[in-house]
Enzyme design. Structure first.
Site, short mmCIF file in Angstrom:
data_model
loop_
_atom_site.label_atom_id
_atom_site.label_comp_id
_atom_site.label_asym_id
_atom_site.label_seq_id
_atom_site.Cartn_x
_atom_site.Cartn_y
_atom_site.Cartn_z
N LYS A 31 -8.06 54.30 -37.13
CA LYS A 31 -7.59 53.07 -36.48
C LYS A 31 -7.09 53.42 -35.08
O LYS A 31 -6.16 54.20 -34.94
CB LYS A 31 -6.46 52.44 -37.30
N ASP B 272 -0.36 47.32 -30.24
CA ASP B 272 -0.33 46.24 -31.23
C ASP B 272 0.87 45.33 -30.97
O ASP B 272 1.98 45.60 -31.41
CB ASP B 272 -0.25 46.84 -32.64
N LYS C 283 4.89 40.20 -32.69
CA LYS C 283 6.00 40.98 -33.24
C LYS C 283 7.28 40.68 -32.46
O LYS C 283 7.22 40.31 -31.30
CB LYS C 283 5.71 42.48 -33.09
N ASP D 33 -0.04 53.01 -32.27
CA ASP D 33 -0.85 52.37 -33.30
C ASP D 33 -2.32 52.84 -33.27
O ASP D 33 -3.15 52.35 -34.02
CB ASP D 33 -0.76 50.85 -33.17
N ASP E 200 -1.37 40.01 -37.04
CA ASP E 200 -0.71 41.31 -36.96
C ASP E 200 -1.23 42.26 -38.05
O ASP E 200 -0.92 43.44 -38.04
CB ASP E 200 0.81 41.13 -37.09
N GLU F 231 -4.04 43.62 -38.28
CA GLU F 231 -5.28 43.82 -37.53
C GLU F 231 -5.98 45.13 -37.84
O GLU F 231 -7.20 45.23 -37.71
CB GLU F 231 -5.00 43.71 -36.02
N ARG G 122 -6.63 46.72 -40.56
CA ARG G 122 -7.60 46.64 -41.66
C ARG G 122 -8.88 45.95 -41.21
O ARG G 122 -9.96 46.24 -41.72
CB ARG G 122 -6.95 45.94 -42.86
#
Ligand code: BES
Ligand code: MN
Ligand code: ZN
Length: 490
Positions: free
Chosen positions: A255, A260, A267, A278, A337, A339, A341
């Site tokens: 990933k 993010d 967030k 991230d 959020d 994201e 996956r």
């Protein structure tokens, strides 16, 4: 790019000890028995070491721990680093002892009197790993690396030198991962990230960068949806190391969310700056690929990373949007959020379609929930294949990288049922790391042995392990490299 510190391996030259300018490290076992180098230091300091060896302070040191004796009389050195180390230390003690050297190195050299000790490759790996300092974003003098070298004196320099290529390869991989993870998102855009990966081509890796038009052709609607709100284009980078024979490769999938914000499901401000890390999963994949190339691993491994930025914007994906994955499944994006996956699902599917891998490991700073479950000492290990998972767990244990098996199962997958689409991207609050793993599981073919590593807690731990400074740890490079060495080579 952060460079490894200079490292010098020399024959034991007893007469050079008195005049050495820097810090001198000696190793003492629990019984306080002095080796040849330590005896010389002891004589020059008129018995300071022997006295220390009998003290309570020494008795309290655990294997690998050390105490600094400052400004010793009789030496030019500014300190003696006394490290407790048995004759047959385990890997953890060796790495810790080495880390003490790495920490002591500064403007001046540190000299370890290691004599005929065993396991010095691990000791030096610890020293290299702990020497890392991220200075790329400083200016002027503060950006300069510390000048001091790590020096060791041993009875058989050739034997140790012969191990060092592999040791340096691992340290270089970990440094690469840490640099990538430490860099903020304005200095590591998807474009910058892809460029740094393309540069690995110089080491003999085959690197391909897939741009948005190609990703659209491939049907990666989940991945592209995440990047919609960003000015930086989404990319998938494929890195191939073909050091093996004709066998199918191992696939590593990372990933790579360079930042993010959460997207429209934004967030809170407090702590949002942590989301520069991230892309930690992609960082580890990149580090492992670099290590494999540097040590010319006899294995076929393909590393794939999904590079995107999750931003809120007029074009950003909305909660409730329904996107179509490369696999063909439609996905209701309840929370923008969740994201990671979405990115991984498409890249994992592509990895299997194109490379038919013999196994697949994905790595991601995927959920806050894994930090609630395991804290910062262990990554979550999810798998559909016990033998594969156990192989990884054994490698992680041997390398001192915390990893803990977590469950998966149809009851968790059930929580992802959508009213409108084939699946939705979040479950309930409970078991959040497991439902995330089950979302990914949907994009794993039945016959692909698969491990998902949720590294949200370990990529940049609140309290670093002995072998890392504060900031990015590089967790996973060593464990994956070892798993490849133990199970995919030879
Ligand atoms: N990148 C985060 C997970 C994360 C949290 C990594 C803290 C490192 C430290 C991920 O994309 C995320 O936002 N996950 C959400 C999922 C939720 C919306 C279902 C989370 O964990 O809160
Ligand atoms: Mn997120
Ligand atoms: Zn994320």
């Amino acid at each position: 790019m952060t460079q490894l510190p200079a490292l010098a391996i020399d024959a034991l030259a007893i007469d050079a000890i008195a005049g050495f300018d820097g810090s001198i490290a000696v190793f003492l076992p629990a019984d306080g028995k002095l080796d040849q180098g330590a005896r010389r230091v002891n004589r020059l300091t008129r018995g300071a070491l022997a006295r220390f060896a009998e003290s309570d302070a020494f008795g309290k040191l655990k294997p690998g721990e050390s105490t600094e004796l400052a400004w010793p009389a009789g030496l030019v050195a500014s300190s003696i680093l006394v490290v407790r180390l048995e004759a047959k230390p385990d890997t953890e003690a060796l790495r810790k002892a080495g880390a003490a050297l790495g920490k002591a190195r500064g403007k001046k050299d540190v000299l370890a009197l290691a004599g005929a000790r065993k396991g010095l490759g691990d000791l030096l790996l610890g020293a290299l790993l702990r020497s890392y300092a991220f200075k790329e974003c400083r200016s002027g003098e503060a950006a300069e690396p510390e000048a001091g070298a790590i020096r060791v004196m041993v009875t058989n320099p050739e034997a140790l030198e012969a191990q060092m290529n592999a040791v340096r390869a691992v340290a270089e991989g970990v440094y690469f991962t840490r640099d990538l993870v430490n860099l903020p998102a304005n200095r590591l855009t998807t474009e910058d990230f892809a460029n740094r990966l393309a540069a690995l081509g110089d080491l003999g890796l085959e690197v391909e960068v897939l741009e948005e038009d190609r990703l659209a052709e491939l049907g990666m609607g989940m991945l592209l949806g995440v990047g919609h709100g960003s000015e930086s284009p989404s990319k998938v980078v494929v890195m191939r190391w073909n050091g093996g024979g004709k066998e199918a490769p191992l696939a590593l999938v990372g990933k790579g969310v360079v930042f993010d914000t959460g997207g429209i499901s934004i967030k809170p401000a407090a702590g949002m700056e942590d989301m520069t890390m991230d892309m930690g999963g992609a960082g580890v994949v990149a580090g492992v690929m670099k290590t494999l190339a540097l040590r010319k691993a006899a294995a076929n491994v393909v590393g794939l990373v999904g590079l995107v930025e999750n931003m809120p914007d007029g074009r950003a994906q909305r909660p409730g949007d329904i996107v179509t994955s490369m696999k063909g499944d439609t996905v209701e994006v309840i929370n923008t959020d969740a994201e990671g996956r979405l990115v991984l699902g498409d890249v994992m599917w592509y990895a299997q379609e194109r490379f038919k891998p013999s196994g697949m490991v994905d790595l991601a700073t995927l959920t806050g929930a894994i930090i609630v479950a395991l804290g910062h000492d262990n990554a979550g290990v999810f798998s559909n294949d016990d033998a594969f998972a156990n192989g990884f767990l054994a490698a992680a244990k041997a390398e001192g990288e915390g990893a803990w098996r977590m469950p998966i199962g149809p009851n968790y997958a059930e929580l992802l049922k959508s009213e409108k689409a084939d699946v939705k991207n979040v479950g309930t609050r409970w078991g959040g790391a497991v439902t995330a793993a089950e979302f990914l599981h949907r994009f794993v073919k039945d016959d692909t042995p698969w491990i998902h590593l949720d590294i949200a807690g370990v990529a940049q731990p609140a309290k670093p392990p002995a072998w890392a400074p504060k900031g990015a740890s590089g967790w996973g490079v060593m464990a994956l490299d070892r798993m490849i060495r133990d199970r995919f080579e030879g």
